[in-house]
Design an enzyme around this catalytic site. Structure first.
Site, PDB file in Angstrom:
ATOM      1  N   TYR A 172      -1.769 -11.543  -8.861  1.00  0.00           N
ATOM      2  CA  TYR A 172      -1.375 -11.404  -7.719  1.00  0.00           C
ATOM      3  C   TYR A 172      -1.311 -13.028  -7.116  1.00  0.00           C
ATOM      4  O   TYR A 172      -0.254 -13.440  -6.485  1.00  0.00           O
ATOM      5  CB  TYR A 172      -2.273 -10.640  -6.821  1.00  0.00           C
ATOM      6  CG  TYR A 172      -1.773 -10.603  -5.210  1.00  0.00           C
ATOM      7  CD1 TYR A 172      -0.559 -10.255  -4.946  1.00  0.00           C
ATOM      8  CD2 TYR A 172      -2.794 -11.125  -4.137  1.00  0.00           C
ATOM      9  CE1 TYR A 172      -0.359 -10.177  -3.335  1.00  0.00           C
ATOM     10  CE2 TYR A 172      -2.366 -11.209  -3.026  1.00  0.00           C
ATOM     11  CZ  TYR A 172      -1.178 -10.603  -2.515  1.00  0.00           C
ATOM     12  OH  TYR A 172      -0.662 -10.675  -0.975  1.00  0.00           O
ATOM     13  N   GLY A 229       6.368  -5.922   7.544  1.00  0.00           N
ATOM     14  CA  GLY A 229       7.745  -5.815   7.386  1.00  0.00           C
ATOM     15  C   GLY A 229       8.357  -5.038   8.504  1.00  0.00           C
ATOM     16  O   GLY A 229       9.211  -5.063   9.221  1.00  0.00           O
ATOM     17  N   GLY A 249       3.824  -1.954   7.368  1.00  0.00           N
ATOM     18  CA  GLY A 249       3.128  -3.068   7.336  1.00  0.00           C
ATOM     19  C   GLY A 249       3.675  -4.274   8.284  1.00  0.00           C
ATOM     20  O   GLY A 249       4.561  -3.886   9.178  1.00  0.00           O
ATOM     21  N   SER A 258       0.407 -16.059   0.680  1.00  0.00           N
ATOM     22  CA  SER A 258      -0.995 -15.461   1.115  1.00  0.00           C
ATOM     23  C   SER A 258      -1.945 -16.646   0.673  1.00  0.00           C
ATOM     24  O   SER A 258      -1.756 -17.445  -0.069  1.00  0.00           O
ATOM     25  CB  SER A 258      -1.035 -14.296   0.005  1.00  0.00           C
ATOM     26  OG  SER A 258      -2.681 -14.036   0.132  1.00  0.00           O
ATOM     27  N   GLY A 283      10.977  -4.906   2.457  1.00  0.00           N
ATOM     28  CA  GLY A 283       9.676  -4.251   2.698  1.00  0.00           C
ATOM     29  C   GLY A 283       9.608  -3.907   4.067  1.00  0.00           C
ATOM     30  O   GLY A 283       8.603  -3.850   4.574  1.00  0.00           O
ATOM     31  N   ALA A 284      10.744  -3.583   4.842  1.00  0.00           N
ATOM     32  CA  ALA A 284      10.772  -3.245   6.029  1.00  0.00           C
ATOM     33  C   ALA A 284      10.059  -1.948   6.725  1.00  0.00           C
ATOM     34  O   ALA A 284      10.137  -1.889   7.844  1.00  0.00           O
ATOM     35  CB  ALA A 284      12.185  -3.278   6.515  1.00  0.00           C
ATOM     36  N   ASN A 285       9.893  -0.860   5.676  1.00  0.00           N
ATOM     37  CA  ASN A 285       9.192   0.487   6.024  1.00  0.00           C
ATOM     38  C   ASN A 285       7.877   0.290   6.448  1.00  0.00           C
ATOM     39  O   ASN A 285       7.311   1.404   6.766  1.00  0.00           O
ATOM     40  CB  ASN A 285       9.627   1.340   5.016  1.00  0.00           C
ATOM     41  CG  ASN A 285       9.152   1.051   3.694  1.00  0.00           C
ATOM     42  OD1 ASN A 285       9.472  -0.054   3.071  1.00  0.00           O
ATOM     43  ND2 ASN A 285       8.178   1.659   3.307  1.00  0.00           N
TER      44      ASN A 285
END
Ligand SMILES: NC(=O)c1ccc[n+]([C@@H]2O[C@H](COP(=O)([O-])OP(=O)(O)OC[C@H]3O[C@@H](n4cnc5c(N)ncnc54)[C@H](OP(=O)(O)O)[C@@H]3O)[C@@H](O)[C@H]2O)c1
Length: 309
Positions: free
Chosen positions: A170, A19, A17, A143, A13-15
């Site tokens: 979640y 990440g 927020g 979280s 998820g590096a793209n």
């Protein structure tokens, strides 16, 4: 963060927020970062943005959809063919409070992406981490929401087929992240390696997360909720990522530790060691989740089950 030259880091998820911020920080300290992104287009856009602000940034974008076991295997095959070391695996990607939906493999989306996807990815990369000639780390982004819902894993209905609540699902996925991290670390300790597994959480940070899944339509109510959360209840993503970066690189970190912000209700602040709920430390629950996760993903770790203390 200490100098990271010569180190290879994977960020899922590096793209976006947290990440994105993690990728930027590792890159600025000299690491080569493999940006594991669901969309190559979004990944390459983020890569160009980081390159434009960091001289000498060393980045590779590889496609990874954590909701597809086939994509996870393909990612690992590509990683194998290009890289011979892995110092840090930052399991960061996630979706939050999505309407009921399933992954390509039929798992409830949040459980499938947030937990099972990272479980399989870690299992398929564990040899790289074990074989790299320095201390290596797996860091899991959890979280405070792991405490929500029942604060337990619903083993009778893991995929929410009988009843589904997006908030509860979640919470369960983030509790699963912790159970997995702590059990993984116990198994790593049992084989006497210097690879460790550590958990972190970002408090409340301004990112795309409250919008849900970027590949699903977002309702107007949700857009308003997201705007409200990000305007009034959050710290910046660059601050929120600090516990994960601390877990990944600080010297005084032991396997099985959990880091979060030091402010009120762990919502904002600087990284400090924090404690998760009682279930997350329960060994039988962790072993049960581990066995089911191996069964569902077909990925098995060649690690001994630790003997009960
Ligand atoms: N922000 C907070 O306050 C907060 C609080 C507690 C925990 N966290 C955790 O922090 C992590 C990062 O979230 P964020 O806040 O940075 O949110 P974000 O901006 O929405 O980033 C989430 C990332 O995960 C990726 N992703 C989603 N589904 C994926 C899939 N199937 N395969 C691969 N990648 C996928 C997204 O890719 P796309 O761009 O393609 O959608 C995006 O890059 C999550 O694990 C979240 O649970 C965040």
């Amino acid at each position: 963060m200490p100098d990271q030259s010569g180190r290879t880091v994977i960020v899922t998820g590096a793209n976006s927020g947290l990440g994105f911020e993690a990728t930027k920080a590792f890159t600025q300290k000299g690491a080569h970062v493999v940006m594991a992104c669901r969309s190559l287009e979004r990944g390459n856009r983020a890569r160009r943005e980081i390159e434009s602000m960091t001289t000498g940034a060393s980045l590779t974008v590889l496609e990874l959809d954590l909701g597809s076991q086939a994509s996870i295997r393909q990612f690992v095959t590509e990683f194998d063919s290009e890289f011979d070391r892995l110092d840090v695996l930052l399991n960061n990607a996630g979706v939050m409070m999505t309407p009921y939906s399933t992954t390509e493999d039929g798992f409830e989306l949040q459980f499938g992406v947030n937990h099972l996807g990272h479980f399989a990815l870690t299992g398929l990369l564990i040899d790289h981490l074990l074989e790299t000639d320095s201390e290596t780390r797996i860091v899991m982004q959890s979280s405070v929401a792991h405490r929500n819902g029942t604060g337990e894993i619903d083993f009778d209905d893991l995929n929410g087929r009988q009843s589904y609540g997006r908030f509860e699902a979640y919470a369960q996925s983030k509790l699963a992240n912790l159970l997995f991290t702590y059990e993984l670390d116990r198994r790593l300790r049992a084989i006497g390696t210097d690879t460790i597994a550590v958990a972190a959480h970002p408090g409340s940070s301004a990112t795309e997360l409250p919008d849900g899944d970027s590949e699903m339509e977002t309702s107007t109510i949700r857009k308003i909720f997201s705007k409200f959360v990000n305007t009034f209840l959050t710290q910046s993503a660059s601050t929120g990522v600090l516990p994960a970066l601390y877990a990944a690189t600080a010297e005084n970190v032991d396997g099985g530790h959990y880091f979060g912000p030091d402010g009120f209700l762990e919502m904002r602040g600087n990284p400090t060691r924090v404690v998760s709920n009682a279930t997350s430390y329960d060994h039988p629950t962790a072993r049960r989740l581990w066995d089911i996760s191996e069964e569902l993903t077909g990925v098995t770790f060649e690690l001994e089950e630790p003997q009960p203390a």
